[in-house]
Design an enzyme around this catalytic site. Structure first.
Site, PDB file in Angstrom:
ATOM      1  N   ILE A 184      40.069-113.371  -1.626  1.00  0.00           N
ATOM      2  CA  ILE A 184      40.369-112.001  -2.049  1.00  0.00           C
ATOM      3  C   ILE A 184      41.501-111.997  -3.068  1.00  0.00           C
ATOM      4  O   ILE A 184      41.601-111.080  -3.876  1.00  0.00           O
ATOM      5  CB  ILE A 184      40.638-111.053  -0.853  1.00  0.00           C
ATOM      6  N   GLU A 185      42.322-113.034  -3.076  1.00  0.00           N
ATOM      7  CA  GLU A 185      43.368-113.157  -4.095  1.00  0.00           C
ATOM      8  C   GLU A 185      42.743-113.302  -5.484  1.00  0.00           C
ATOM      9  O   GLU A 185      43.220-112.702  -6.449  1.00  0.00           O
ATOM     10  CB  GLU A 185      44.276-114.358  -3.809  1.00  0.00           C
ATOM     11  N   TYR A 203      40.906 -92.639 -14.758  1.00  0.00           N
ATOM     12  CA  TYR A 203      40.686 -93.400 -13.528  1.00  0.00           C
ATOM     13  C   TYR A 203      39.207 -93.621 -13.236  1.00  0.00           C
ATOM     14  O   TYR A 203      38.854 -94.525 -12.489  1.00  0.00           O
ATOM     15  CB  TYR A 203      41.414 -92.791 -12.326  1.00  0.00           C
ATOM     16  N   GLU A 263      29.668-114.985   5.015  1.00  0.00           N
ATOM     17  CA  GLU A 263      30.277-113.870   4.287  1.00  0.00           C
ATOM     18  C   GLU A 263      29.572-113.658   2.950  1.00  0.00           C
ATOM     19  O   GLU A 263      29.354-112.529   2.522  1.00  0.00           O
ATOM     20  CB  GLU A 263      31.758-114.139   4.024  1.00  0.00           C
ATOM     21  N   LYS A 287      39.828-106.805   3.590  1.00  0.00           N
ATOM     22  CA  LYS A 287      38.527-107.128   4.167  1.00  0.00           C
ATOM     23  C   LYS A 287      38.455-106.476   5.538  1.00  0.00           C
ATOM     24  O   LYS A 287      39.294-106.716   6.401  1.00  0.00           O
ATOM     25  CB  LYS A 287      38.372-108.636   4.340  1.00  0.00           C
TER      26      LYS A 287
END
Length: 110
Positions: free
Chosen positions: A64-65, A45, A13, A92
Site C-alpha cells: 500500500i506504500e 477535486y 489478495e 486496507k
C-alpha cells in the site's frame, strides 16, 4: 474514497481483492485573494477522484506504500504549479492477517 482493489503481498489478495479506503489531503500553492470563486484558478477535486480511481483499478502492486506514492506522484502532475504538498492515507479493510484487527493503514506525504 472507497474502492475495491487487487493489491497485496499474498496471491489471494491479488486474485480475490479487498476493499480499501483512501484519504487525500492537498495543500495548495495559490493566493486565496486571486480565486474570485472560479474553479479554473484552483484545483478540481473531481480530477483527483478520477485519477485515484484509475490508479486503483490498474494497480496490482504488493504494498500500500507503493500505491500511496503512485497516487502522490500522479496527483501532483495534475496541477504542478498549484499543488504544494499531497498527503495520502491508504487503509486496507479486512486483511488476511492472523490476529484481531479491523484494518491496516499507512500515511505518506510529499
Amino acid at each position: 474514497m472507497r474502492f475495491y482493489s487487487h493489491i497485496g503481498v499474498y496471491q489471494a489478495e491479488k486474485k480475490l481483492g479487498q476493499k480499501i479506503e483512501i484519504n487525500l489531503e492537498v495543500k495548495l500553492n495559490i493566493d486565496p485573494a486571486t480565486l474570485d470563486d472560479q474553479v479554473a484558478k484552483t484545483v478540481n477535486y473531481a480530477d483527483f477522484y478520477a485519477t485515484i480511481a484509475q490508479i486503483v483499478k490498474d494497480s496490482r502492486v504488493d504494498l500500500i506504500e507503493t500505491l500511496a506514492l503512485t497516487i502522490i506522484k500522479e496527483i501532483k502532475k495534475i496541477e504542478r504549479t498549484k499543488i504544494a504538498t499531497v498527503k495520502v492515507s491508504v487503509k486496507k479493510l479486512g486483511v488476511p492477517i492472523d490476529g484481531i484487527l479491523d484494518n491496516v493503514e499507512i500515511e505518506m506525504e510529499q
